[in-house]
Design a protein around this motif. Sequence first.
Motif, PDB file in Angstrom:
ATOM      1  N   ILE A 139    -161.662 -61.467  23.979  1.00 48.88           N
ATOM      2  CA  ILE A 139    -160.568 -61.833  23.645  1.00 48.88           C
ATOM      3  C   ILE A 139    -159.516 -62.124  24.929  1.00 48.88           C
ATOM      4  O   ILE A 139    -158.894 -63.156  25.017  1.00 48.88           O
TER       5      ILE A 139
ATOM      6  N   ARG B 215    -158.258 -68.175  19.964  1.00 48.93           N
ATOM      7  CA  ARG B 215    -157.261 -67.241  19.210  1.00 48.93           C
ATOM      8  C   ARG B 215    -157.574 -66.551  18.193  1.00 48.93           C
ATOM      9  O   ARG B 215    -158.458 -66.709  17.248  1.00 48.93           O
ATOM     10  N   VAL B 216    -157.014 -65.051  18.250  1.00 53.60           N
ATOM     11  CA  VAL B 216    -157.549 -64.176  17.175  1.00 53.60           C
ATOM     12  C   VAL B 216    -156.476 -64.481  15.936  1.00 53.60           C
ATOM     13  O   VAL B 216    -155.243 -64.512  16.188  1.00 53.60           O
ATOM     14  N   TYR B 217    -157.046 -64.599  14.919  1.00 54.33           N
ATOM     15  CA  TYR B 217    -156.445 -64.603  13.640  1.00 54.33           C
ATOM     16  C   TYR B 217    -156.270 -63.353  12.563  1.00 54.33           C
ATOM     17  O   TYR B 217    -155.067 -63.256  12.331  1.00 54.33           O
ATOM     18  N   SER B 218    -157.372 -62.856  12.483  1.00 50.48           N
ATOM     19  CA  SER B 218    -157.281 -61.649  11.662  1.00 50.48           C
ATOM     20  C   SER B 218    -158.358 -60.524  11.960  1.00 50.48           C
ATOM     21  O   SER B 218    -159.232 -60.708  12.845  1.00 50.48           O
ATOM     22  N   PHE B 219    -158.277 -59.445  11.275  1.00 53.41           N
ATOM     23  CA  PHE B 219    -159.151 -58.412  11.695  1.00 53.41           C
ATOM     24  C   PHE B 219    -159.338 -57.457  10.457  1.00 53.41           C
ATOM     25  O   PHE B 219    -158.484 -57.493   9.300  1.00 53.41           O
TER      26      PHE B 219
ATOM     27  N   LEU C 256    -156.643 -56.249  20.664  1.00 56.90           N
ATOM     28  CA  LEU C 256    -155.984 -57.302  20.789  1.00 56.90           C
ATOM     29  C   LEU C 256    -154.752 -57.644  21.807  1.00 56.90           C
ATOM     30  O   LEU C 256    -154.296 -58.682  22.220  1.00 56.90           O
TER      31      LEU C 256
ATOM     32  N   ILE D 258    -151.099 -62.227  14.221  1.00 56.54           N
ATOM     33  CA  ILE D 258    -152.488 -61.696  13.853  1.00 56.54           C
ATOM     34  C   ILE D 258    -152.324 -60.509  12.611  1.00 56.54           C
ATOM     35  O   ILE D 258    -151.441 -59.736  12.844  1.00 56.54           O
TER      36      ILE D 258
ATOM     37  N   ILE E  94    -163.452 -58.829  14.024  1.00 55.00           N
ATOM     38  CA  ILE E  94    -162.379 -59.458  14.656  1.00 55.00           C
ATOM     39  C   ILE E  94    -162.601 -61.026  14.144  1.00 55.00           C
ATOM     40  O   ILE E  94    -163.854 -61.612  14.398  1.00 55.00           O
ATOM     41  N   TYR E  95    -161.651 -61.713  13.497  1.00 50.96           N
ATOM     42  CA  TYR E  95    -161.761 -63.214  13.202  1.00 50.96           C
ATOM     43  C   TYR E  95    -161.077 -63.876  14.146  1.00 50.96           C
ATOM     44  O   TYR E  95    -159.846 -63.893  14.000  1.00 50.96           O
ATOM     45  N   ALA E  96    -161.868 -64.804  15.019  1.00 51.39           N
ATOM     46  CA  ALA E  96    -161.045 -65.683  15.882  1.00 51.39           C
ATOM     47  C   ALA E  96    -161.400 -67.106  15.828  1.00 51.39           C
ATOM     48  O   ALA E  96    -162.279 -67.265  15.018  1.00 51.39           O
TER      49      ALA E  96
END
Length: 340
Positions: free
Chosen positions: A138, A145-149, A196, A231, A250-252
């Motif tokens: 990350i 870019r990280v969007y969600s987790f 993050l 995020i 981790i959804y990136a």
Amino acid sequence: MGRVKVGVIGCGSIAKNRHFPEYEAIQETEIIAVCDIVQDRANTAAQRYNAQAYTDYIELLKNVEIEAVSVCTPNYLHARITIAALEAGKHVLCEKPMATSLNDAEKMNEAASKSGKILMIGHNQRFVPSHQKAKQLIDSGEIGRVYSFRTAFGHSGPENWAVDGRDSWFFKKDQAVIGAMGDLGVHKADLLRYILGEEFVEVGAFVETTAKKNTDVDDSAACILRTESGIIGTLTASWSYAKEDNATVIYAEKAVLRLEDDPKYSLIIHHDNGKTETIELGSIQTNDSEGQHDSEVISHFVKCVVNNEVPLISGVEGLKSLKVILGAMESNASRKIIRL
């Protein structure tokens, strides 16, 4: 420099499975004092580690030979004992959650800063190899870019491993104050802040007591969290899982990272080009595997004491992670989204 002389306050399961064996395995330390309000427990540990037994932590702290202490007591005593130890000029490794209120956590940090001694909180999740690797991926921008987790930490409950079983302090509101959220949820709040590299700014939560009878502490919780950059994700903590779950996803932009989500591969990377990488990095510690491999918490603490370095999980970090959990408890009570 001689070996760091250590005192361990509280001789329950976490001391028995982590603190004692890990201090013993480090050449730079020597356990010279142990303390537990149950005399037999203190005596057993004292005999095993050739240390002096105490039943009163105040007496232990008067021992001028002791340079560092581990605080392994019920949650409600963390702040009181940590502050007393820092004021007595000892470095402190305190189990999580560092305190049961922000006010207490702030007082602990004030005592640390005033004494010039190290205060570290026992969040072992930061040291897990897959978690370290995810942070690198990350930070480097490699996965965009990280969007969600989503993250979970659950097992069947402390009755299966705590020294007093179902009679354990974990189930007593006056001693635990916070249940599964203080035991497990705070670990994941700390981990996500670390991975993050951002603070959470809002939390919404449902916190319930559904699985355990005759207790008024929480045993199941689900939270929705949002960081400063937007995020968003979910955190669940529970004492009601028949099989332990300690996974984070981790959804990136360019990949999905699966951490500790597979029995064989501690890190799985699904790239946006359709390729999947599987990496074996050594498994995360579970309550079944305690004592089998080093959590790195103790070795990191000792290294900081010897070299006078700021620990990875200082009291300041511990407070920020506690804030998330206390916000979740407040959200559940008020049925509102809480700004942290």
